[in-house]
Write a protein that holds these residues in place. Sequence first.
Motif, mmCIF file in Angstrom:
data_model
loop_
_atom_site.group_PDB
_atom_site.id
_atom_site.type_symbol
_atom_site.label_atom_id
_atom_site.label_comp_id
_atom_site.label_asym_id
_atom_site.label_seq_id
_atom_site.Cartn_x
_atom_site.Cartn_y
_atom_site.Cartn_z
ATOM 1 N N VAL A 77 0.848 -1.188 0.000
ATOM 2 C CA VAL A 77 0.000 0.000 0.000
ATOM 3 C C VAL A 77 0.884 1.239 0.000
ATOM 4 C CG1 VAL A 77 -1.676 1.293 1.344
ATOM 5 C CG2 VAL A 77 -1.911 -1.176 1.097
ATOM 6 N N GLY A 78 0.615 2.155 -0.897
ATOM 7 C CA GLY A 78 1.404 3.371 -1.004
ATOM 8 C C GLY A 78 2.384 3.335 -2.161
ATOM 9 N N GLU A 79 2.583 2.164 -2.736
ATOM 10 C CA GLU A 79 3.526 2.044 -3.838
ATOM 11 C C GLU A 79 2.951 2.695 -5.100
ATOM 12 O OE1 GLU A 79 5.466 -1.741 -3.932
ATOM 13 O OE2 GLU A 79 5.542 -1.718 -6.123
ATOM 14 N N VAL A 80 3.830 3.431 -5.793
ATOM 15 C CA VAL A 80 3.395 4.063 -7.039
ATOM 16 C C VAL A 80 3.312 2.995 -8.125
ATOM 17 C CG1 VAL A 80 3.971 5.759 -8.808
ATOM 18 C CG2 VAL A 80 4.438 6.257 -6.403
ATOM 19 N N ILE A 81 2.143 2.885 -8.751
ATOM 20 C CA ILE A 81 2.015 1.850 -9.778
ATOM 21 C C ILE A 81 1.981 2.432 -11.180
ATOM 22 C CG2 ILE A 81 1.027 0.002 -8.414
ATOM 23 C CD1 ILE A 81 -1.713 1.065 -9.205
ATOM 24 N N ALA A 82 1.690 3.716 -11.287
ATOM 25 C CA ALA A 82 1.680 4.321 -12.621
ATOM 26 C C ALA A 82 1.673 5.827 -12.474
ATOM 27 C CB ALA A 82 0.449 3.886 -13.402
ATOM 28 N N ARG A 83 2.049 6.482 -13.526
ATOM 29 C CA ARG A 83 1.876 7.921 -13.587
ATOM 30 C C ARG A 83 0.777 8.207 -14.582
ATOM 31 N NH1 ARG A 83 6.022 8.975 -10.410
ATOM 32 N NH2 ARG A 83 7.569 7.332 -10.599
ATOM 33 N N LYS B 365 -4.261 23.617 -7.541
ATOM 34 C CA LYS B 365 -3.021 23.208 -6.908
ATOM 35 C C LYS B 365 -2.455 21.968 -7.599
ATOM 36 C CE LYS B 365 -2.472 22.356 -2.332
ATOM 37 N NZ LYS B 365 -2.979 22.400 -0.967
ATOM 38 N N ARG B 366 -1.167 21.998 -7.851
ATOM 39 C CA ARG B 366 -0.530 20.811 -8.409
ATOM 40 C C ARG B 366 0.657 20.466 -7.515
ATOM 41 N NH1 ARG B 366 -3.449 18.153 -11.782
ATOM 42 N NH2 ARG B 366 -1.746 17.402 -13.063
ATOM 43 N N CYS B 367 0.878 19.197 -7.339
ATOM 44 C CA CYS B 367 2.087 18.805 -6.633
ATOM 45 C C CYS B 367 2.699 17.622 -7.370
ATOM 46 C CB CYS B 367 1.795 18.446 -5.179
ATOM 47 S SG CYS B 367 0.843 16.933 -4.998
ATOM 48 N N GLN B 368 3.842 17.192 -6.905
ATOM 49 C CA GLN B 368 4.525 16.119 -7.605
ATOM 50 C C GLN B 368 3.703 14.842 -7.601
ATOM 51 O OE1 GLN B 368 8.185 14.739 -5.941
ATOM 52 N NE2 GLN B 368 8.465 13.366 -7.661
ATOM 53 N N LYS B 369 2.956 14.650 -6.505
ATOM 54 C CA LYS B 369 2.185 13.426 -6.369
ATOM 55 C C LYS B 369 0.932 13.409 -7.236
ATOM 56 C CE LYS B 369 3.503 12.068 -1.706
ATOM 57 N NZ LYS B 369 3.021 12.054 -0.322
ATOM 58 N N CYS B 370 0.570 14.586 -7.751
ATOM 59 C CA CYS B 370 -0.675 14.662 -8.516
ATOM 60 C C CYS B 370 -0.708 13.670 -9.675
ATOM 61 C CB CYS B 370 -0.851 16.064 -9.089
ATOM 62 S SG CYS B 370 -1.526 17.220 -7.917
ATOM 63 N N GLY B 371 0.433 13.517 -10.300
ATOM 64 C CA GLY B 371 0.445 12.658 -11.474
ATOM 65 C C GLY B 371 0.677 11.195 -11.162
ATOM 66 N N GLU B 372 0.740 10.878 -9.866
ATOM 67 C CA GLU B 372 1.082 9.496 -9.520
ATOM 68 C C GLU B 372 -0.127 8.726 -9.018
ATOM 69 O OE1 GLU B 372 5.659 10.209 -8.017
ATOM 70 O OE2 GLU B 372 4.084 9.832 -6.556
ATOM 71 N N LEU B 373 -0.231 7.511 -9.444
ATOM 72 C CA LEU B 373 -1.269 6.633 -8.930
ATOM 73 C C LEU B 373 -0.612 5.617 -8.017
ATOM 74 C CD1 LEU B 373 -3.226 6.118 -12.239
ATOM 75 C CD2 LEU B 373 -4.023 7.353 -10.241
ATOM 76 N N THR B 374 -1.161 5.494 -6.823
ATOM 77 C CA THR B 374 -0.563 4.556 -5.884
ATOM 78 C C THR B 374 -1.614 3.555 -5.406
ATOM 79 O OG1 THR B 374 -1.088 5.957 -4.010
ATOM 80 C CG2 THR B 374 1.072 6.268 -5.011
ATOM 81 N N ILE B 375 -1.130 2.447 -4.893
ATOM 82 C CA ILE B 375 -2.028 1.471 -4.268
ATOM 83 C C ILE B 375 -2.540 2.097 -2.980
ATOM 84 C CG2 ILE B 375 -2.151 -0.792 -3.185
ATOM 85 C CD1 ILE B 375 0.056 -1.697 -5.108
ATOM 86 N N GLN B 376 -3.862 2.203 -2.863
ATOM 87 C CA GLN B 376 -4.424 2.889 -1.706
ATOM 88 C C GLN B 376 -4.815 1.913 -0.608
ATOM 89 O OE1 GLN B 376 -6.127 6.691 -2.256
ATOM 90 N NE2 GLN B 376 -3.963 6.570 -2.755
ATOM 91 N N SER B 377 -5.311 0.763 -1.003
ATOM 92 C CA SER B 377 -5.764 -0.145 0.043
ATOM 93 C C SER B 377 -5.961 -1.538 -0.526
ATOM 94 C CB SER B 377 -7.088 0.362 0.618
ATOM 95 O OG SER B 377 -7.677 -0.632 1.426
ATOM 96 N N ARG B 378 -5.810 -2.523 0.352
ATOM 97 C CA ARG B 378 -6.153 -3.895 -0.019
ATOM 98 C C ARG B 378 -7.248 -4.437 0.893
ATOM 99 N NH1 ARG B 378 -2.780 -6.552 -3.465
ATOM 100 N NH2 ARG B 378 -0.837 -5.540 -4.062
#
Lengths: 396, 466
Positions: A77-83, B365-378
């Motif tokens: 959880v929290g790992e970047v998987i794509a941009r 507002k834009r930040c570096q993380k804006c363009g990133e997709l992350t695993i949010q939950s399992r």
Amino acid sequence: MTEVPWDLRRRALKDSIRHDKRVKEAIRQNLKELIAEENIITAEGKKLVKIPLRYLDQYRFRFGEMGSGTGQGKGHVGEVIARDGERNEGSEQPGDQPGEQVYEAEIAVEELAHMMLEDLALPWLEDKEAQQITTHTYDFDDVRRKGSMAHLDKKRTLLENLKRHAAHKEPKVGAFRDADLRFKVWSAHEEYHSNAAVYLLMDRSGSMTTEKKYIAKSFFFWLVRFLRLKYQTVDMLFIAHDTEAQVVPEQDFFTISNNGGTMCSSAYRIALEHIQQTHPHARWNNYVFHFSDGDNWHDDNSHCRALVTQLLDHTTMVGYGEIRYQDEASFYGGAHAYNSSWSTLHQELSTIPHQRFMTVAIKQKADVYQALQTFLARNEAGGVSSGLVNVALRTG
Amino acid sequence: MESLRFLEIRELAQRSGLDFFDVIFEVVPQDIMSEIAAYGLPTRARHWSYGKVYIRQRVHGQMGLSKIYEIVLNNDPGYAFLLDTNSEVANLLVAAHVYGHSDFFKQNVYFSPTNRNMVNVAVEHALRIDEYIDRYGLDRVERLMDIAFAIDRHIDVHKGLVRKPYPTRQVVERERRTQTYADIFGEEDFALTKVVVGDTIPPHPEKDLLWFLVQYAPIEPWERDVLEIIREESYYFHPQFETKILNEGWATYWHAEILHQYAKLSPSETIDFGVLHAGVVNPGHPMSVNPYYLGYRMLVDVERRTDQLYKAGKSAISGREKLFEIRTQENDISFLQNYLTQELVEELGLFAYGHACEHGPQGQKRCQKCGELTIQSRRLEDVVYSLVAPRYNYGAPRIVIANVNDGSLWLEHEPTDLGPLDLKYAEKTLEYLHELWKRPVRLKTFNGQRETTALTYSASGMQIGK
């Protein structure tokens, strides 16, 4: 288990042709945004380019960028998987989430260039007395009964056929005879061309960042395309400068790197010398286009002013384009495009009261289109309106 | 094609308890397959957007990126189209799959209101649209269809396709209990009150936008007909939208089951079948889950768990019986909410992903993380939420017609956690509505900061206000 003569029921082909037509319309309406599209500018030598068409969507109420979904596989959880932008690659599941697919249209570079540039012209083009060169063009301007089948005039042939049948009181089309056939015939015309030389000046100093230079290059890219498309031949001279200017070959001009300080006067001086030696104003329509970020040595500004004033005596037009934006975000069409004041160079130059000295500011990508429209508006010199310009192409 | 083997598959399907419509199989070339897939029905009113899908489909097919083995239509009799390059074992698998779908169409409760004669109705629609194109020109008809498609997901499945108009204004007498629950104590006491009905239009927030416009927009009869055509087709396709995972899972479960039972496959055919089945239930892209795979795995999981309970005497019905119950009663949302388990989420490695930045995807507002997709939950509830969120309300924001105010049309977007509307799209859609309504159209919605905003579209364009 049955097999049906399916070809009788095709509708999709008609609709896909209709779709193509809408794609072209959409491109036409979005030239402004497309003009600085990287894959077009870098299409070097390719016949077809792909254009991402975000705007051929079907509009409906939909959520703004949700950017969420369900995936599978390894990862904590929290790992970047794509941009952004990578998400749909390889995904074959059709449209669960609306509006995510970017449609890519394929279009011929030539066709695109035509759309972009059809309304533009070199302004104030004059017929110069000397060195008028004649070229031949060919027009279909007559109809005959004999000719090559490749030149068959189908519309007239149909009409003749109909008339012949009608004369026998039986108006119909069909049963063609040789007597019905009509052929288009061409004849050669002589056309007179005025001479034109275009000077492309680009700042390549350290302050011209990759993005700024990219803008200048996309302007010049379209300018060169335009000149080649509309005018049979034009003399083009590519000049790059930092504190010193030099004439460079075309291919180097578009791949040039940057360093050094800025003295714009150096480029103006070279252009002026070249014009005086090679392209005297009495015989040539000379055009000078200069792109810079205006970050010039302060002392140099007055030199520039003097040189541009002098240039105006020897040219049909001088255009100065200034690239001004703060950061990439605003440049790529962010809500608040950076709005700085003009540079000191521009302030100096703008005191030149001359109708044929023009300036544009480029604050975002889409402004490149505006710059082309401004510099290449159809302004015709008194009484002269020859469309073609001649001269052997030469670079550096 | 040995039709004997087909009949045997059919018999196996029936013996297993599947109850389907008669199915007519047709063998078609890839081009036609792409065409039917693009239109959703073999002959349907023409529109450029189908041409767009068709071209993409065809190119993908030609390059071997995706292959459509089969298309089956919810119709009585059902029609199923098989690709002419299918091997025989592929066709046997497809036939079993098709019977699974047809059983689902016939038995699932969400499909009960659909028109089982849609194949013919759609041809009728196509002919009418062709006629309008002849009479009024392609541009006008196409524009109107663009408008209708823009709002065709805003339907009201509870009110249904065929509706009575709103009551006209009248005063009616209504009996009312003077005290609530008094009847429980046997002390009922009624009072007569006079109520005005049909006083406002709409009398209640209206979800079915096309129905409302057909009734009340100042448009010509042929224009009403075009809107009705698209509305009717939208109702027809809605159950397929809301049961994608379950329907595909069910059909996949049955092609696997039936072909396992079928004893007459040669060894090499058995291997071919295994390869094909593995292709159907491949997990899919890391960022989008294959509905065939998810539905199939869930059904197998439910069957196994129920069988365990059944053996232990804790369930009155067997696993198979449970599956039949699910296929009758559930849609994707309820299926996922009721039957996906934490254990299966872990086994399949499912996760919910999203943007990592704290300020959310909206706003300037834009930040570096804006363009990133992350695993949010399992976690189960987050994964279920991420799966069902795009399946609510036909995948569209909930927008209703609140009232008609001085001739202007007032719409309201009901707030959900799915975030604000895409503003550019909203503007274009309001422009469409304005074109039909011919008076200002207003939409009450909210922005990224969840503040109420009103988008008003009038002849002078869109204005954004509070």
